[in-house]
Structure formats: structure tokens, C-alpha cells
Design an enzyme around this catalytic site. Structure first.
Site, short mmCIF file in Angstrom:
data_model
loop_
_atom_site.label_atom_id
_atom_site.label_comp_id
_atom_site.label_asym_id
_atom_site.label_seq_id
_atom_site.Cartn_x
_atom_site.Cartn_y
_atom_site.Cartn_z
N LYS A 1 -12.66 -1.50 0.59
CA LYS A 1 -11.88 -0.65 -0.32
C LYS A 1 -12.59 -0.58 -1.68
CE LYS A 1 -7.59 -0.75 2.21
NZ LYS A 1 -6.96 -1.82 3.01
N SER B 1 0.80 -1.23 0.00
CA SER B 1 0.00 0.00 0.00
C SER B 1 0.83 1.27 0.00
CB SER B 1 -0.94 0.00 1.20
OG SER B 1 -0.21 0.12 2.40
N HIS C 1 -5.63 -4.34 -1.49
CA HIS C 1 -5.40 -3.22 -2.41
C HIS C 1 -5.36 -3.69 -3.87
CE1 HIS C 1 -4.84 0.26 0.18
NE2 HIS C 1 -4.20 -0.53 1.03
C1 PLP Z 1 -6.98 -2.28 4.43
C2 PLP Z 1 -6.24 -3.55 4.61
C3 PLP Z 1 -6.64 -4.49 5.55
C4 PLP Z 1 -7.76 -4.23 6.51
O1 PLP Z 1 -9.00 -4.31 5.88
P1 PLP Z 1 -10.30 -3.98 6.73
O2 PLP Z 1 -11.38 -4.74 6.06
O3 PLP Z 1 -10.48 -2.51 6.68
O4 PLP Z 1 -10.05 -4.47 8.12
C5 PLP Z 1 -5.94 -5.68 5.61
N1 PLP Z 1 -4.89 -5.93 4.81
C6 PLP Z 1 -4.47 -5.03 3.91
C7 PLP Z 1 -3.30 -5.35 3.03
C8 PLP Z 1 -5.12 -3.80 3.78
O5 PLP Z 1 -4.67 -2.92 2.91
#
Ligand code: PLP
Length: 397
Positions: free
Chosen positions: A243, A184, A212
Site C-alpha cells: 500500500k 478500510s 492502512h
Molecule cells: C490490504 C490489507 C491486507 C493485505 O495486504 P497484502 O499485503 O496485500 O496481502 C491485510 N490487512 C489489511 C487490514 C489490509 O488492508
């Protein structure tokens, strides 16, 4: 009793502030979108994970609204007691079909999916080999497992080989390699082809956290395993509904049947936390359907990222290379952190919302402004962002 603690906590907070690490929260007064307003004015938003622009998509909102009538507001139960509606299973089937796995299981979040999976599938006789830059939830989840832990340098295949060898030399029963599909802070994809090759050589399983990537990376948006041509070789995909897939909430594990079945029996965040809310399930199903069936949002996102990278390059900014919708604009060197944060501030004054990241979130001397493109950005929006970068650079000097 609290008086002593109060002083200690206040001191800790003061230290965070003194280190310049306080995270202030801006309050948005509109839906999450490309164009938002905050309590301090309107802004073009380039820092959400709203890759496909589905967070306020009319069809997604309509599906969620309809679900309030059809399915009620809350579940008020964990899944295995009375928290599973038919639509929860529909969503799990849809996720599995989209990602090319046998089945999937929903969690309250991807943080919980990663928090729950490792202790279930890897015990004291096993080994987990994790990329150094993996998400915090993977780090925490691995800590909860009794397995031996190995770490390899970010995307470093020589080091992965060394760690696989070490795990095998240690006599591990099962070996699991785990990586983020897209990192990220850099927008780099994990080299999944090579990871799968190495895993095969050492008889290891591969797990990818594609938070992502799911919905927009790869030709059909299925994720980094599609982009790398290894859909059939990755054993476990975890991901988020928070996301690209509408950005509501919820996470999942998509995997072989036995893994999903065992998680339903053993994963603690699944067994002991409330089921995903009905409206979120319905909205996510609609978002997934859009991601699966229409190429246009992905094409728009790709055009936006390409245009942004090209224009920023022409304007003389240093970018990390790649094709991902995460585009890090680099401010290297000792003075970089201050400069990045000044430029981000100056951009917000010009109505463009971006976030600067510096140590300890990224390595020292590699401060950056992370720009996240969305399919909801128009070409004009992208150009406005570049213009704001140039103007802010001029203003800050
Ligand atoms: C955003 C993210 C998470 C967490 O996801 P949520 O559903 O918001 O808990 C986990 N792993 C990665 C790589 C992320 O970017």
C-alpha cells in the site's frame, strides 16, 4: 467429470451476477498513479492505496531497477533454504526500527503474515479477541489457530471488556486482542489507547494490523500506534508493503524478538512460500526510507484529505468524520446502493475513478463511495474530484 461441476459453477456465477455482486476488473494501461489510463480512457485515480504516491516514484523505481542488476530477478527459494539475501535482513531491520519493535519478519504478503501468526502464538489453551470489522486475512488466520475465539463490536470498548472478561473466565493462558489500526471502509482509527489500557488490565497482548496506516498515519508516519501514542505498548504490528510503502508486494510482522524468532521457525506461509523478490525488496527499502525521512508526502496527503473533506462538506455531501486519507462519501437508505454506483459510473465518464461499496461489503443502508487521497494528487486533482461528484449528482438526480 467436469461437466456437472461446470454447470454448478456457472449457476453460482449467474447468481452472483443476478445479485449485482459481480466484481468487474478494469485494466490499467499505465503505471499506478494519480493520473492513469484504462482501456476505456484516461482517469484521475481516487481508489488506489497509493497514499504516499510512491508506487511510481522515480527513486523507488530506480532502486528496484538497480536491484535487477545487483540481485537478479527471482529468489527461487523459501527464506530458510536459500532465499535470504542481506537486503531482506536490511529491510526487516529497517521496518523494525521504523515501527519501534525489536525485530520484524517478512512474509510474501500481509495476508500471509496474518494467516501465519495466530496458530504460532496462540494454541488451544489461549484466546484471541478480534474486532468484528477486522480484515479478512485476520479472520482466516484466527480460524487456523486452535485458540478460543471472541469477537467484539467494532471499536466498542465496553464489549471488548466483556470479551476480555469472558476469555479470562474461560481460563485462557494467553489472551491476544487484535484489531485493524485503520478500518478500510470507514477510515476510522482503532482506539488503541483504550485498547492498550484494557489489555493491560486483563494481562492481554495487543496486535495491530496497520496496513492502512504504516507510512502515513501519525506525525512520523509510523502508524496508528504512533497517532494514538502507544508505540511502546503494542506488542505486534502487521502491515503490508503493498500500500503506502511503494505498493509492490510483501507483508511483515514487527514484534518482540521471541515472537519474530518463533515465526521464523513455525509460520507456515513463511516456511513454505517463496521469498519476496529482490527488486521488490530494494524498492520497498527505498520507499520506507522516503516515508521515514521526508515529511512532505505526508503533509501533501494531509492537505489533500483536509481540502477534500472541506469542499465535499460545502457541496452538501455526507462524509464519515475523521482525518484519514480514506474518505467515505455516504449514500444512506434503501436507494443508496443504486445511487452510489450510478454516481461512481457517472464520475468515471467524467474521468474520475472512484468505487462504490454496498452490502455485503458494508452494512445494509450504508452504501458509500470510498475516496482515497494520495500525496500524488495535486490541489487541482482534488478540486476536479469534487467537481465530478457535484456534476455526477446533478446528472443522476
Ligand atoms: C490490504 C490489507 C491486507 C493485505 O495486504 P497484502 O499485503 O496485500 O496481502 C491485510 N490487512 C489489511 C487490514 C489490509 O488492508
Amino acid at each position: 467429470m467436469y461437466a456437472d461441476v461446470k454447470d454448478q459453477l456457472s449457476e453460482e456465477l449467474a447468481q452472483i451476477e443476478a445479485d449485482g455482486l459481480t466484481k468487474a476488473e478494469r485494466q490499467i494501461t499505465t503505471p499506478q498513479s494519480a493520473h492513469i489510463a484504462t482501456t476505456s480512457g484516461e482517469a484521475l485515480n481516487f481508489c488506489a492505496n497509493n497514499y504516499l504516491g510512491l508506487a511510481d516514484h522515480p527513486d523507488v523505481v530506480a532502486a528496484a531497477r538497480q536491484a535487477l542488476d545487483d540481485w537478479g530477478f527471482g529468489m527461487a527459494s523459501v527464506r530458510f533454504i536459500c532465499g535470504t539475501q542481506t537486503q531482506h535482513r536490511d529491510l526487516e531491520r529497517a521496518i523494525a526500527d521504523f515501527l519501534g519493535s525489536e525485530d520484524s519478519i517478512l512474509f510474501p504478503s500481509c495476508f500471509d503474515a496474518n494467516g501465519g501468526i495466530f496458530e504460532v502464538i496462540c494454541g488451544k489453551d489461549d484466546a484471541i479477541i478480534s474486532d468484528q470489522l477486522n480484515h479478512a486475512s485476520i479472520i482466516d488466520g484466527v480460524r487456523l489457530s486452535k485458540a478460543a475465539r471472541f469477537r467484539y463490536a467494532n471499536r466498542d470498548m465496553d464489549d471488548l471488556r466483556t470479551q476480555l472478561q469472558a476469555a479470562r473466565d474461560g481460563g485462557a493462558r494467553r489472551v491476544l486482542v487484535v484489531t485493524d489500526g485503520a478500518f478500510s471502509m470507514d477510515g476510522y482509527l482503532a482506539p488503541l489507547g483504550q485498547i492498550c489500557d484494557l489489555a493491560e488490565e486483563f494481562g492481554a497482548m495487543v496486535m495491530v494490523d496497520d496496513s492502512h496506516a504504516t507510512g502515513f498515519v501519525g506525525e512520523g508516519g509510523r502508524g496508528s500506534h504512533e497517532a494514538c501514542g502507544v508505540i511502546d505498548r503494542v506488542d505486534i504490528v502487521t502491515g503490508t508493503l503493498g500500500k503506502a510503502l511503494g505498493g509492490g508486494s510483501g507483508g511483515f510482522v514487527a514484534a518482540h524478538q521471541e515472537i519474530v524468532d518463533l515465526l521464523k521457525q513455525r509460520a507456515r506461509p513463511y516456511l513454505f512460500s517463496n521469498a519476496v523478490a529482490p527488486s521488490v525488496v530494494a524498492g520497498s527499502l527505498k520507499a520506507l526510507e522516503i516515508a521515514r525521512d521526508s515529511d512532505e508526502p505526508r503533509a501533501q496527503l494531509r492537505r489533500n484529505a483536509e481540502l477534500f473533506r472541506a469542499l465535499m462538506g460545502e457541496a452538501g455531501f455526507e462524509l464519515l468524520p475523521g482525518e484519514h486519507a480514506i474518505v467515505p462519501v455516504m449514500f444512506p437508505g434503501e436507494d443508496g446502493a443504486r445511487k452510489a454506483s450510478q454516481i461512481a459510473d457517472a464520475m468515471l465518464e467524467r474521468g474520475v475513478y472512484v468505487i462504490a461499496f454496498s452490502y455485503p461489503v458494508v452494512p445494509k443502508g450504508q452504501a458509500r463511495i470510498r475516496v482515497q487521497l494520495s500525496a500524488s494528487h495535486s490541489e487541482e486533482d482534488v478540486r476536479a474530484c469534487v467537481d465530478a461528484f457535484v456534476a455526477a449528482r446533478d446528472a443522476v438526480g
